[in-house]
Design a protein around this motif. Structure first.
Motif, PDB file in Angstrom:
ATOM      1  N   LEU A  30      -2.757   4.022   6.285  1.00 48.83           N
ATOM      2  CA  LEU A  30      -2.741   2.680   5.701  1.00 48.83           C
ATOM      3  C   LEU A  30      -4.098   2.279   5.142  1.00 48.83           C
ATOM      4  O   LEU A  30      -4.174   1.458   4.227  1.00 48.83           O
ATOM      5  CB  LEU A  30      -2.354   1.648   6.769  1.00 48.83           C
ATOM      6  N   VAL A  78       0.855  -1.193   0.000  1.00 48.91           N
ATOM      7  CA  VAL A  78       0.000   0.000   0.000  1.00 48.91           C
ATOM      8  C   VAL A  78       0.889   1.241   0.000  1.00 48.91           C
ATOM      9  O   VAL A  78       1.764   1.349   0.843  1.00 48.91           O
ATOM     10  CB  VAL A  78      -0.894   0.005   1.253  1.00 48.91           C
ATOM     11  N   PRO A  79       0.676   2.212  -0.884  1.00 52.63           N
ATOM     12  CA  PRO A  79      -0.235   2.155  -2.021  1.00 52.63           C
ATOM     13  C   PRO A  79       0.463   1.465  -3.194  1.00 52.63           C
ATOM     14  O   PRO A  79       1.680   1.560  -3.319  1.00 52.63           O
ATOM     15  CB  PRO A  79      -0.445   3.631  -2.341  1.00 52.63           C
ATOM     16  N   ASP A  80      -0.330   0.803  -4.035  1.00 52.58           N
ATOM     17  CA  ASP A  80       0.313   0.165  -5.172  1.00 52.58           C
ATOM     18  C   ASP A  80       0.669   1.228  -6.224  1.00 52.58           C
ATOM     19  O   ASP A  80       0.232   2.379  -6.140  1.00 52.58           O
ATOM     20  CB  ASP A  80      -0.523  -0.991  -5.721  1.00 52.58           C
ATOM     21  N   MET A 127      -8.152   7.396  -2.406  1.00 54.97           N
ATOM     22  CA  MET A 127      -7.493   7.500  -3.717  1.00 54.97           C
ATOM     23  C   MET A 127      -8.174   6.565  -4.721  1.00 54.97           C
ATOM     24  O   MET A 127      -8.373   6.915  -5.876  1.00 54.97           O
ATOM     25  CB  MET A 127      -6.015   7.139  -3.602  1.00 54.97           C
ATOM     26  N   MET A 128      -8.528   5.368  -4.247  1.00 56.53           N
ATOM     27  CA  MET A 128      -9.182   4.403  -5.141  1.00 56.53           C
ATOM     28  C   MET A 128     -10.499   4.949  -5.672  1.00 56.53           C
ATOM     29  O   MET A 128     -10.840   4.756  -6.832  1.00 56.53           O
ATOM     30  CB  MET A 128      -9.468   3.105  -4.374  1.00 56.53           C
ATOM     31  N   VAL A 172      -7.546  -1.672   2.855  1.00 55.44           N
ATOM     32  CA  VAL A 172      -7.400  -2.356   1.570  1.00 55.44           C
ATOM     33  C   VAL A 172      -6.783  -3.726   1.800  1.00 55.44           C
ATOM     34  O   VAL A 172      -7.128  -4.698   1.149  1.00 55.44           O
ATOM     35  CB  VAL A 172      -6.504  -1.515   0.631  1.00 55.44           C
ATOM     36  N   GLU A 173      -5.849  -3.788   2.734  1.00 53.96           N
ATOM     37  CA  GLU A 173      -5.310  -5.083   3.139  1.00 53.96           C
ATOM     38  C   GLU A 173      -4.962  -5.028   4.622  1.00 53.96           C
ATOM     39  O   GLU A 173      -4.723  -3.959   5.178  1.00 53.96           O
ATOM     40  CB  GLU A 173      -4.113  -5.495   2.289  1.00 53.96           C
ATOM     41  N   MET A 191      -4.552  -1.801  -9.634  1.00 53.91           N
ATOM     42  CA  MET A 191      -5.256  -1.133  -8.534  1.00 53.91           C
ATOM     43  C   MET A 191      -6.308  -2.095  -7.974  1.00 53.91           C
ATOM     44  O   MET A 191      -7.046  -2.707  -8.728  1.00 53.91           O
ATOM     45  CB  MET A 191      -5.913   0.141  -9.061  1.00 53.91           C
ATOM     46  N   ILE A 192      -6.339  -2.204  -6.641  1.00 53.17           N
ATOM     47  CA  ILE A 192      -7.285  -3.121  -6.007  1.00 53.17           C
ATOM     48  C   ILE A 192      -8.654  -2.446  -5.953  1.00 53.17           C
ATOM     49  O   ILE A 192      -8.789  -1.346  -5.446  1.00 53.17           O
ATOM     50  CB  ILE A 192      -6.838  -3.429  -4.560  1.00 53.17           C
ATOM     51  N   ILE A 209       1.325   8.487   2.676  1.00 55.51           N
ATOM     52  CA  ILE A 209       1.487   7.049   2.940  1.00 55.51           C
ATOM     53  C   ILE A 209       2.971   6.699   3.096  1.00 55.51           C
ATOM     54  O   ILE A 209       3.337   5.784   3.830  1.00 55.51           O
ATOM     55  CB  ILE A 209       0.830   6.206   1.812  1.00 55.51           C
ATOM     56  N   ALA A 251      -0.188   1.542  -9.321  1.00 57.35           N
ATOM     57  CA  ALA A 251      -1.284   2.040 -10.143  1.00 57.35           C
ATOM     58  C   ALA A 251      -1.980   3.207  -9.449  1.00 57.35           C
ATOM     59  O   ALA A 251      -2.312   4.217 -10.072  1.00 57.35           O
ATOM     60  CB  ALA A 251      -2.272   0.914 -10.413  1.00 57.35           C
ATOM     61  N   LEU A 252      -2.176   3.050  -8.137  1.00 62.43           N
ATOM     62  CA  LEU A 252      -2.865   4.086  -7.370  1.00 62.43           C
ATOM     63  C   LEU A 252      -2.058   5.389  -7.379  1.00 62.43           C
ATOM     64  O   LEU A 252      -2.591   6.491  -7.537  1.00 62.43           O
ATOM     65  CB  LEU A 252      -3.033   3.569  -5.937  1.00 62.43           C
ATOM     66  N   PRO A 300      -5.306   5.187   0.936  1.00 59.90           N
ATOM     67  CA  PRO A 300      -5.490   4.456  -0.325  1.00 59.90           C
ATOM     68  C   PRO A 300      -6.956   4.283  -0.711  1.00 59.90           C
ATOM     69  O   PRO A 300      -7.295   4.289  -1.890  1.00 59.90           O
ATOM     70  CB  PRO A 300      -4.834   3.094  -0.067  1.00 59.90           C
TER      71      PRO A 300
END
Lengths: 183, 396
Positions: free
Chosen positions: B356, A2-4, B363-364, B233-234, B1-2, B378, A6-7, B360
Motif C-alpha cells: 500500500l 492506490v494505485p491510481d 512506481m511514482m 501515498v494516502e 498521478m499523486i 498491489i 496514471a501510475l 506505489p
C-alpha cells in the motif's frame, strides 16, 4: 485509490519501453511495430483517463446549448414540431446534470486523502488523550468502515486472480451499489 | 498521478523520522540512505557492458591470477533486486582451474523492500550449515565498487514452480505430486532455521534482541512504521489501528531465531526430476527475532491453496494444524497460539505496508526495474487487508 490509473499506465509504458522493446529481435517487425503502438496508445490513455468524465460534461453542455438554440427556432411543419418536442424532453433530462457542480477525479481523490488523514489524526489523538469510551467507539467505527472498504477493494481487484474463491465476491457494480445504498 | 513532498524529503524530516522510530543500526542506515537518495535519478536499465566492467574490477581485487566472465545474462523473478547470472573461469587458491556460475544481486535505486546487503550476506553464510542456501562469496553493502549495493552468490539449479504451460496466474500451486515431495522438506527447513544456534556466527549487521524482552519487537514495529511514514501515498486508518494494537500487545521473545520473513513457495528452488529442494532464496528481510513471525507469515491467505478435497493448505503444502504439529516436533520449540496470533497481525500489517505504501511510492519515482510487477502486487492488497481485519476483529 492506490494505485491510481496514471501510475499503472505509466508502469506499463516503462515496461514496454525499457524491457520488452529492447528485447525484441530486430527482425520481428510486426511485434516491434505493435509494441510501439501500445506505448503510444497507453500514453494517450495516461493523458485522457482522469478527464473522461469532464470531457463528457463539456460535450453535454455544448450539445445542450446547440439543441436549445435549435429548438427555439423550430416552428412550422409537424415533423419539426415533433422533433422539437423530443428535443425538449431530452433537454429536460440533461438539465439537472448540467446544474450540478461535479468535481474532477483528481479533486475527489485529494478530498478523500484529506478525510483519511483526518481520521488518522483523530485515532492518534484518541490514543493519546481520549477517554477509554471514545477510544473504543472510534476503533469500532474504523473497523466497521474498513470491512466495507475491503469488500469493495476485493471486488475491484477480483480479476487479478489473487482471490482463493473469486466467485464468492460481489461484482464491482453490486458492491458499489451496496455501498451507495448503505451511505 | 499523486506527486507529494515525500518525493523530495527534507533532511529535517528524515532526521525526525529517525528519532521517532529508533530501530536496528543497519536498518536505520538503509532507510536513511533510501530517503537521502529519493530525489535522485530514476532507475534506468543498466548497460550490461558497464555492469561487467565494474564486476571485473571488483573480482580483480579479490581473485589472484587471471579470470574471465562469460555468459552474463539477466534473470527473471523476484520483485526487489536486479539479478544477473554469469560464468566465471578462475583458478582457486590450490591452483585448480575452476568454472562456476554465480548470481549477482543488485539493489535498484529503491525497491519494494529497502534492505541491507550485509544482513542478507551474514545470515546466508550462517544458516548454510543447517539448510540449503546458495553459498555467498562477496558483498558490496554500500555499492562503493559495484555502483549499487550487491552480493554475489553461487548459482543453484532448480525451479520455483512445477513445469507448466499456459498464461500467468498468481495461484500456480504445487499440485499433489510435488506437494508430497516438497512439503516434508519445507517444514523441516523452516524448523531447522528456528532452532539454528546463531550465537557463534558473524551477526555484526544485526542487533540481536534480548530474550524475555519485547524490545526487539518494538524495534521491528518502528522499522515498518517508519517505512509507512516515508512511503505512504494516502492513509489507511485500519493500518493505524493495527500499529497501535501491535505496540500495546508486543510479546517478549522466548527464543531468538533467524527469521527469514519471506519463507514460502516461490522463494525456494527444487529439482523438477525428484522434487529435492536445492536452495532457500531471498534472505533480504532476515532478522533475529521470534520464529512465530515466519509461521504466521506462511499462514497468510495469499499463499494458501485449496487442495483436491477442498481443504485449505497453508503455503500450498499442509493443513494449518498439521503444519504446526510437524513444526513443533521437528524444531523442538513450542508454538504459542497467542504469539502466533500476534504475528498474524504483524505479518499482515507489514505485508500491507509493502504494497500500500512502498509499491506505489517506488512506481511514482520510477525507482525500480520492477514497476510493473510491484504494481501488479498491489492487486493482492485487499486480500491481505481482509485477513488483517479478520485477525484484529474481536481484539480491538
Amino acid at each position: 485509490m492506490v494505485p491510481d490509473f496514471a501510475l499503472r499506465i505509466h508502469a506499463m509504458i516503462r515496461s514496454l519501453r525499457d524491457v520488452v522493446l529492447p528485447a525484441l529481435p530486430k527482425n520481428e517487425m510486426l511485434a516491434i511495430d505493435q509494441a510501439n503502438i501500445l506505448v503510444g496508445y497507453l500514453g494517450i490513455m495516461a493523458e485522457q483517463h482522469d478527464r473522461v468524465f469532464e470531457y463528457l460534461l463539456v460535450e453535454l453542455s455544448e450539445y445542450a446549448e446547440l439543441l436549445g438554440a435549435l429548438v427555439e427556432d423550430a416552428h412550422g411543419a409537424p415533423s419539426i414540431e415533433d422533433a422539437a418536442a423530443k428535443a425538449r424532453a431530452a433537454l429536460d433530462m440533461a438539465a439537472p446534470v448540467l446544474q450540478m457542480s461535479i468535481p474532477r477525479q483528481g479533486e475527489l481523490s485529494a478530498l478523500i486523502r484529506s478525510l483519511k488523514e483526518s481520521v488518522d489524526e483523530l485515532l492518534l489523538a484518541a490514543r493519546q488523550d481520549g477517554t477509554p469510551a471514545y477510544r473504543q467507539a472510534s476503533r469500532k467505527r474504523v473497523m466497521q468502515q474498513a470491512e466495507r472498504q475491503i469488500l469493495r477493494e476485493r471486488a475491484w481487484f477480483r480479476a487479478s486472480g489473487f482471490e482463493l474463491e473469486p466467485s464468492q465476491l460481489p461484482s464491482i457494480k453490486d458492491v458499489l451499489l451496496l455501498n451507495r445504498n448503505n451511505s | 498521478m499523486i506527486l507529494d513532498e515525500k518525493q523530495h524529503p527534507s533532511p529535517a524530516w528524515i532526521e525526525s523520522l529517525r528519532r521517532r522510530y529508533p530501530t536496528e543500526r543497519t536498518v536505520d542506515e538503509t532507510l536513511t540512505a533510501k530517503m537521502r537518495n529519493r530525489a535522485g535519478p530514476r532507475h534506468r536499465p543498466q548497460s550490461i557492458d558497464s555492469v561487467i566492467a565494474r564486476l571485473k574490477q571488483f573480482l580483480g581485487r579479490r581473485l589472484s591470477g587471471t579470470f574471465s566472465i562469460t555468459a552474463f545474462r539477466g534473470l527473471a523473478g523476484g520483485s526487489s533486486k536486479e539479478q544477473f547470472a554469469f560464468d566465471l573461469a578462475w583458478t582457486d587458491s590450490a591452483g585448480v582451474a575452476r568454472r562456476d556460475t554465480y548470481v549477482l544481486r543488485m539493489a535498484p535505486a529503491e525497491s519494494i523492500v529497502a534492505t541491507h546487503a550485509l544482513r542478507e550476506f551474514q545470515a546466508m553464510n550462517a544458516v548454510r550449515a543447517a539448510i540449503p542456501v546458495p553459498a555467498v562469496h562477496w558483498c558490496d553493502p554500500e555499492g562503493a565498487e559495484l555502483g549499487q549495493p550487491a552480493l554475489i552468490a553461487s548459482f543453484c539449479e532448480g525451479v520455483t514452480r512445477p513445469p507448466r504451460e499456459g498464461a500467468y496466474t498468481p495461484r500456480q500451486g504445487f499440485g499433489p505430486k510435488y506437494r508430497a515431495l516438497l512439503a516434508p522438506q519445507f517444514v523441516r527447513y523452516l524448523a531447522e532455521l528456528a532452532k539454528f544456534d546463531w550465537r557463534s556466527s558473524d551477526v555484526s549487521a544485526f542487533d540481536p534482541p534480548a530474550v524475555d524482552s519485547n524490545e526487539g519487537v518494538i524495534k521491528a514495529i518502528n522499522w515498518w512504521e517508519r517505512v509507512w511514514e516515508e512511503d505512504c501515498v494516502e492513509r489507511y486508518p485500519l493500518l493505524t489501528l493495527a500499529a497501535q494494537w501491535l505496540r500495546d500487545n508486543a510479546p517478549p521473545i522466548d527464543h531468538v531465531s533467524f527469521v527469514h520473513r519471506d519463507f514460502r513457495g516461490g522463494n525456494f528452488l527444487f529439482r523438477p526430476a525428484d522434487g529435492k529442494i536445492t536452495a532457500i532464496l531471498d534472505w533480504e528481510l532476515v532478522q533475529l527475532g521470534d520464529r512465530h513471525e515466519d509461521l504466521a507469515y506462511l499462514c497468510s491467505p495469499l499463499f494458501s491453496e485449496i487442495d483436491e478435497n477442498g481443504v485449505e493448505l497453508i503455503g500450498g503444502l499442509y493443513p494449518r494444524d498439521e503444519f504446526i504439529r510437524l513444526y513443533e516436533a521437528l524444531s523442538g520449540l513450542p508454538v504459542d497460539p497467542v504469539r502466533l496470533a500476534y504475528y498474524d497481525v504483524f505479518s499482515l500489517w507489514r505485508g500491507s505496508i509493502h504494497v500500500l505504501a512502498t509499491a506505489p511510492r517506488i512506481m511514482m519515482g520510477e525507482k525500480t526495474h520492477q514497476d510493473i510487477r510491484v504494481g501488479w502486487m498491489i492487486s493482492a492488497t485487499p486480500l491481505t487487508l481482509s485477513a488483517l481485519h479478520r485477525a484484529l476483529k474481536g481484539r480491538i
